[in-house]
Design a protein around this motif. Structure first.
Motif, mmCIF file in Angstrom:
data_model
loop_
_atom_site.group_PDB
_atom_site.id
_atom_site.type_symbol
_atom_site.label_atom_id
_atom_site.label_comp_id
_atom_site.label_asym_id
_atom_site.label_seq_id
_atom_site.Cartn_x
_atom_site.Cartn_y
_atom_site.Cartn_z
ATOM 1 N N ALA B 13 13.385 -12.061 -37.403
ATOM 2 C CA ALA B 13 13.894 -11.959 -38.775
ATOM 3 C C ALA B 13 12.901 -12.553 -39.767
ATOM 4 O O ALA B 13 12.681 -12.017 -40.853
ATOM 5 C CB ALA B 13 15.235 -12.673 -38.884
ATOM 6 N N TYR B 14 12.286 -13.650 -39.371
ATOM 7 C CA TYR B 14 11.247 -14.252 -40.231
ATOM 8 C C TYR B 14 10.085 -13.289 -40.435
ATOM 9 O O TYR B 14 9.515 -13.168 -41.505
ATOM 10 C CB TYR B 14 10.719 -15.537 -39.596
ATOM 11 C CG TYR B 14 11.506 -16.769 -39.962
ATOM 12 C CD1 TYR B 14 11.640 -17.162 -41.282
ATOM 13 C CD2 TYR B 14 12.091 -17.551 -38.969
ATOM 14 C CE1 TYR B 14 12.359 -18.296 -41.608
ATOM 15 C CE2 TYR B 14 12.814 -18.680 -39.277
ATOM 16 C CZ TYR B 14 12.947 -19.064 -40.608
ATOM 17 O OH TYR B 14 13.646 -20.172 -40.931
ATOM 18 N N LEU B 15 9.754 -12.649 -39.318
ATOM 19 C CA LEU B 15 8.588 -11.760 -39.372
ATOM 20 C C LEU B 15 8.886 -10.436 -40.084
ATOM 21 O O LEU B 15 7.976 -9.761 -40.550
ATOM 22 C CB LEU B 15 8.106 -11.447 -37.950
ATOM 23 C CG LEU B 15 7.237 -12.487 -37.265
ATOM 24 C CD1 LEU B 15 6.978 -12.066 -35.827
ATOM 25 C CD2 LEU B 15 5.901 -12.631 -37.997
ATOM 26 N N ALA B 16 10.169 -10.088 -40.133
ATOM 27 C CA ALA B 16 10.544 -8.747 -40.603
ATOM 28 C C ALA B 16 9.898 -8.336 -41.928
ATOM 29 O O ALA B 16 9.330 -7.240 -42.018
ATOM 30 C CB ALA B 16 12.060 -8.639 -40.696
ATOM 31 N N PRO B 17 9.953 -9.191 -42.959
ATOM 32 C CA PRO B 17 9.348 -8.733 -44.224
ATOM 33 C C PRO B 17 7.869 -8.384 -44.072
ATOM 34 O O PRO B 17 7.423 -7.342 -44.564
ATOM 35 C CB PRO B 17 9.543 -9.937 -45.151
ATOM 36 C CG PRO B 17 10.675 -10.693 -44.569
ATOM 37 C CD PRO B 17 10.576 -10.509 -43.098
ATOM 38 N N ALA B 18 7.137 -9.251 -43.376
ATOM 39 C CA ALA B 18 5.690 -8.995 -43.220
ATOM 40 C C ALA B 18 5.452 -7.756 -42.369
ATOM 41 O O ALA B 18 4.607 -6.909 -42.701
ATOM 42 C CB ALA B 18 5.018 -10.208 -42.586
ATOM 43 N N VAL B 19 6.235 -7.631 -41.289
ATOM 44 C CA VAL B 19 6.066 -6.463 -40.412
ATOM 45 C C VAL B 19 6.402 -5.193 -41.178
ATOM 46 O O VAL B 19 5.679 -4.191 -41.106
ATOM 47 C CB VAL B 19 6.962 -6.607 -39.152
ATOM 48 C CG1 VAL B 19 7.005 -5.296 -38.372
ATOM 49 C CG2 VAL B 19 6.459 -7.733 -38.272
ATOM 50 N N LEU B 20 7.481 -5.254 -41.939
ATOM 51 C CA LEU B 20 7.888 -4.085 -42.722
ATOM 52 C C LEU B 20 6.799 -3.702 -43.724
ATOM 53 O O LEU B 20 6.472 -2.518 -43.896
ATOM 54 C CB LEU B 20 9.185 -4.421 -43.461
ATOM 55 C CG LEU B 20 9.952 -3.221 -44.012
ATOM 56 C CD1 LEU B 20 10.465 -2.353 -42.878
ATOM 57 C CD2 LEU B 20 11.108 -3.698 -44.877
ATOM 58 N N PHE B 21 6.241 -4.710 -44.343
ATOM 59 C CA PHE B 21 5.173 -4.470 -45.323
ATOM 60 C C PHE B 21 3.991 -3.753 -44.661
ATOM 61 O O PHE B 21 3.489 -2.756 -45.169
ATOM 62 C CB PHE B 21 4.722 -5.811 -45.913
ATOM 63 C CG PHE B 21 3.832 -5.670 -47.108
ATOM 64 C CD1 PHE B 21 4.361 -5.570 -48.383
ATOM 65 C CD2 PHE B 21 2.450 -5.620 -46.951
ATOM 66 C CE1 PHE B 21 3.543 -5.424 -49.483
ATOM 67 C CE2 PHE B 21 1.617 -5.482 -48.047
ATOM 68 C CZ PHE B 21 2.168 -5.383 -49.315
ATOM 69 N N VAL B 22 3.611 -4.274 -43.495
ATOM 70 C CA VAL B 22 2.467 -3.672 -42.783
ATOM 71 C C VAL B 22 2.812 -2.256 -42.329
ATOM 72 O O VAL B 22 1.994 -1.331 -42.443
ATOM 73 C CB VAL B 22 2.064 -4.553 -41.573
ATOM 74 C CG1 VAL B 22 1.059 -3.837 -40.689
ATOM 75 C CG2 VAL B 22 1.482 -5.872 -42.060
ATOM 76 N N LEU B 23 4.053 -2.078 -41.843
ATOM 77 C CA LEU B 23 4.446 -0.743 -41.375
ATOM 78 C C LEU B 23 4.414 0.270 -42.516
ATOM 79 O O LEU B 23 3.907 1.376 -42.368
ATOM 80 C CB LEU B 23 5.852 -0.785 -40.772
ATOM 81 C CG LEU B 23 5.984 -1.423 -39.394
ATOM 82 C CD1 LEU B 23 7.443 -1.504 -38.974
ATOM 83 C CD2 LEU B 23 5.184 -0.643 -38.352
ATOM 84 N N VAL B 24 4.939 -0.150 -43.686
ATOM 85 C CA VAL B 24 5.055 0.787 -44.809
ATOM 86 C C VAL B 24 3.706 1.048 -45.473
ATOM 87 O O VAL B 24 3.356 2.181 -45.773
ATOM 88 C CB VAL B 24 6.068 0.250 -45.856
ATOM 89 C CG1 VAL B 24 6.040 1.087 -47.130
ATOM 90 C CG2 VAL B 24 7.467 0.262 -45.262
ATOM 91 N N PHE B 25 2.943 -0.012 -45.656
ATOM 92 C CA PHE B 25 1.723 0.141 -46.460
ATOM 93 C C PHE B 25 0.443 0.271 -45.648
ATOM 94 O O PHE B 25 -0.611 0.567 -46.207
ATOM 95 C CB PHE B 25 1.601 -1.026 -47.447
ATOM 96 C CG PHE B 25 2.661 -1.004 -48.498
ATOM 97 C CD1 PHE B 25 2.668 -0.025 -49.479
ATOM 98 C CD2 PHE B 25 3.682 -1.936 -48.492
ATOM 99 C CE1 PHE B 25 3.655 0.010 -50.441
ATOM 100 C CE2 PHE B 25 4.678 -1.908 -49.442
ATOM 101 C CZ PHE B 25 4.675 -0.929 -50.422
ATOM 102 N N THR B 26 0.487 0.022 -44.349
ATOM 103 C CA THR B 26 -0.723 0.168 -43.545
ATOM 104 C C THR B 26 -0.521 1.154 -42.399
ATOM 105 O O THR B 26 -1.244 2.153 -42.298
ATOM 106 C CB THR B 26 -1.161 -1.198 -42.968
ATOM 107 O OG1 THR B 26 -1.284 -2.124 -44.036
ATOM 108 C CG2 THR B 26 -2.495 -1.077 -42.258
#
Lengths: 434, 292
Positions: B13-26
């Motif tokens: 859950a902590y990682l989710a925002p960063a992972v989501l960001f990387v998934l969407v934008f990279t």
């Protein structure tokens, strides 16, 4: 609620907020003016450039007369117009009206991305005298997809002051390419950094605008561009002799060597320097010159061919079209008809000393009050535009075969026949590619 | 067991925002680019699957190799100038005096100008008819006719662009080098002086080794930036003469946008990314070795 639970909820909430932000950012975006507006306003895209005051004036006049269906105009960076438009078409979020660089007319029409306005515009009598170059590229398979929005034409300027210094009659313009050569030689002989003629060495667009008409004038059937696969480029009796003439002009030193670096950035300012005797340029340069160098004694005539009496011009500018998917076709066509009316031709186009987009409106009080503008307007009926589905790659690209061919002619000793053959091959390869 | 799973979920859950960001934008754009490279698509018509044709076409495309060769030449020429030049200026201006601070500010100022704006500025400075560069050289008696700086000769054009870019970005490296030099404890330098080390001995044996991680970092950034050069050549030479100053990214741009060959442009981009990745791995390996 325990600390761990609060932290977990915070993390989940953060993720949810990020999701909302991302989805919000990726949602439909009407900022660029895409899509028909339910408010009655029509969205129009136009490319940036020197045309803006003209288009602003047209839109302001339309909006004053049509408050119930005004036009909301959005300018798109001129070199991003085609990619932006392509993206809009791909996403289905298109404007209702689109000012399109006329050379892209065949490409967009052939792919079915423009509304066929033939039946909607009907037999509007003003179409018969609309700029022939614009109408030609707005037509695909005998169907009409647009009308002229504004017109740029190429003409020949001559500097009467330099003609006097060179002992030439300042009131007699060059009437053929031999005249240009002889007069340029006399002017170059004056020295002091003066040169007889100017051909931009690093600008594909400048050359199709001012050099191609010399080819077209010399042979009205000459054709530079292939329309599509299987079509032969660079045909006509004038291609080789006009290229030979251009090489001679360079070899004899009648053209400023600095022109080799001209990318078009300073093209409009060259003649105003007062150091060039004769030069092909455009109508936009008349006002610029009168503004920046009012003391320069200017003469304007049509771009000639190899023989006296031959003349041609490049019809540039924009056509206004309706992208496929707009639900305001009838309103858009009303705007097109309105553009071609006598009143708009005279009181908006001519009054602002812009070229009229109808050939029967050239004789008007505004043009007649300005000799240079009147002389420039004579080029409108002569206007011609390359008709191809791959204009940029073939002609306009700084890396394309048109400019490469001219650079080899201007600055190398390669055989002209070999240069033409290579350019033909390159052009045919480009149009054959998907 | 349960606690371990719960901790994993909290971690995710902590990682989710960063992972989501990387998934969407990279990740998604990258996957989309790979998909694009396997198709021919002009945006105006439906995409057609062509497999690896775009990649094989790139290997037979002379202009792609010309562009890559020119880009490498540009990178090889400009990188040492930026690193050595930036380091020398940093050595001169590292001590905090008023004049040195002012010098640092002046050298750094062009960094905050956009590359497009600075390229246009230099385009005009190099103009053969009205440019100040030719005027100055003529007044100094160094030339008797205007030099055609841009778009006529490949090497001259390259050097003209290099001059403009060095003016623009030298301050970036200088600033990082100054920070690294200032971070060296004064006692180390002072003890070397007590031992009789000259200035250049201190630079060579003390300052340079202690600032080597920064030197390698600036080199890496500079190399990647140079391999991705676009704006300056697009604006100043337009790829001329004869497409010889069209950099790799310039060629990707031409294919992707004006020519509307998105698939081919994507394939070229992936090839370029792979080349940059190789350079980065080599440089990182060298950096690790030097820090051992």
């Amino acid at each position: 609620m325990g600390r761990t639970q609060r932290v977990r909820r915070l993390a989940v909430a953060s993720a949810a907020i990020l999701c909302l932000v991302v989805s919000g950012c990726s949602g439909d975006d009407d900022d660029a003016g895409g899509g028909g507006s339910p408010s009655g306003a029509m969205q129009m895209w136009e490319r940036t450039g020197g045309n803006a005051p003209m288009v602003d004036a047209l839109v302001a006049a339309w909006n004053a007369e049509n408050p119930d269906r005004p036009i909301e105009l959005t300018y798109v960076q001129h070199d991003q117009m085609v990619p932006n438009l392509s993206r809009a078409i791909a996403s289905g979020d298109v404007p209702d009206l689109m000012g399109l660089d006329l050379i892209y007319g065949p490409q967009f029409a052939s792919l079915g991305h423009l509304e066929d306005i033939t039946d909607v515009i009907g037999n509007d009598p003003n179409l018969a005298t609309a700029s022939p170059g614009h109408i030609e590229v707005a037509t695909w398979d005998d169907r009409l997809y647009g009308v002229p929005l504004y017109a740029d034409v190429s003409v020949l300027f001559w500097n009467k002051d330099l003609f006097r210094e060179a002992g030439l009659d300042p009131e007699v313009p060059p009437r053929n390419l031999t005249d240009i050569h002889d007069m340029a030689k006399a002017i170059t002989a004056v020295g002091d950094g003066n040169y007889g003629y100017y051909l931009p060495g690093n600008c594909a667009g400048c050359n199709i605008f001012t050099f191609a008409p010399l080819i077209w004038a010399s042979d009205k059937n000459a054709k530079i561009e292939p329309t599509g696969p299987g079509d032969e480029p660079l045909v006509g009796t004038s291609i080789k002799p006009v290229l030979e003439w251009a090489r001679m002009m360079h070899k004899e030193g009648l053209i400023d060597p600095a022109a080799q670096a001209e990318t078009g950035e300073t093209f409009a300012e060259v003649f105003g320097s007062g150091k060039v005797g004769i030069m092909g340029t455009g109508n936009f340069n008349v006002a610029l010159l009168q503004d920046q160098n009012p003391d320069l004694d200017l003469g304007v005539t049509v771009l000639p061919g190899l023989q006296t009496g031959q003349a041609s011009s490049f019809a540039g500018g924009d056509i206004v079209t309706v992208p496929k998917g707009s639900d305001r076709v009838e309103d858009a066509v009303d705007f097109m008809k309105w553009l071609l009316t006598d009143e708009i031709q005279l009181e908006v186009y001519a009054k602002e000393l812009n070229m009229t987009t109808r050939t029967d409106m050239l004789d008007n009080e505004y043009f007649n009050a300005n000799e240079d503008v009147a002389d420039t307007a004579k080029a409108i009926p002569l206007g011609r535009t390359p008709y191809t589905v791959k204009f940029f790659e073939l002609i306009n690209s700084p890396n394309g075969p048109w400019l490469q061919m001219l650079q080899r002619v201007y600055y190398t000793d390669d055989s002209i026949d070999e240069i033409i053959a290579d350019a033909k091959e390159q052009m045919k390869t480009i149009v054959a590619q998907e | 067991m349960y606690a371990s799973k719960r901790r994993s979920r909290i971690g995710l859950a902590y990682l989710a925002p960063a992972v989501l960001f990387v998934l969407v934008f990279t990740a998604y754009p990258f996957i989309r680019m790979v998909w694009l490279s396997l198709h021919n698509w002009s945006l105006l018509a439906e995409p057609t699957y062509v497999g690896l044709d775009n990649f094989s076409r790139a290997f037979d495309d002379d202009q792609f190799w010309t562009s890559l060769k020119f880009t490498l030449t540009y990178t090889i020429l400009i990188t040492p100038i930026l690193i050595v030049g930036g380091y020398l200026v940093a050595l001169l201006t590292a001590p905090n005096t008023v004049l040195r601070r002012l010098t640092r500010t002046i050298v750094f100022l062009p960094v905050v100008i956009g590359l497009g704006a600075s390229s246009l500025l230099w385009y005009w400075l190099f103009s053969p008819r009205s440019g100040l560069v030719n005027a100055a050289l003529t007044d100094l008696g160094l030339i008797d006719k205007p030099v055609l700086w841009l778009g006529v000769d490949t090497n001259v054009s390259n050097w003209a662009v290099i001059i403009s870019v060095v003016w623009k970005v030298l301050g970036f490296g200088m600033l990082l080098f100054v920070a690294a030099i200032q971070a060296i404890p004064a006692e180390i330098s002072e003890s070397a002086m007590v031992d009789g080390a000259s200035y250049w001995q201190r630079v060579r044996r003390l300052i340079l080794p202690l600032t080597m991680p920064t030197v390698l970092f600036v080199t890496l950034v500079s190399v990647i930036g140079s391999l991705l050069a676009f704006d300056q050549f697009f604006l100043m030479t337009a790829g001329q003469p004869h497409n010889e100053t069209a950099t790799s990214v310039f060629y990707v741009y031409l294919n992707s946008f004006p020519f509307l060959r998105l698939g081919y442009g994507a394939a070229l981009s992936l090839l370029l990314a792979a080349i940059i990745l190789v350079f980065t791995i080599i440089q990182t390996a060298l950096a690790r070795r030097s820090s051992l």
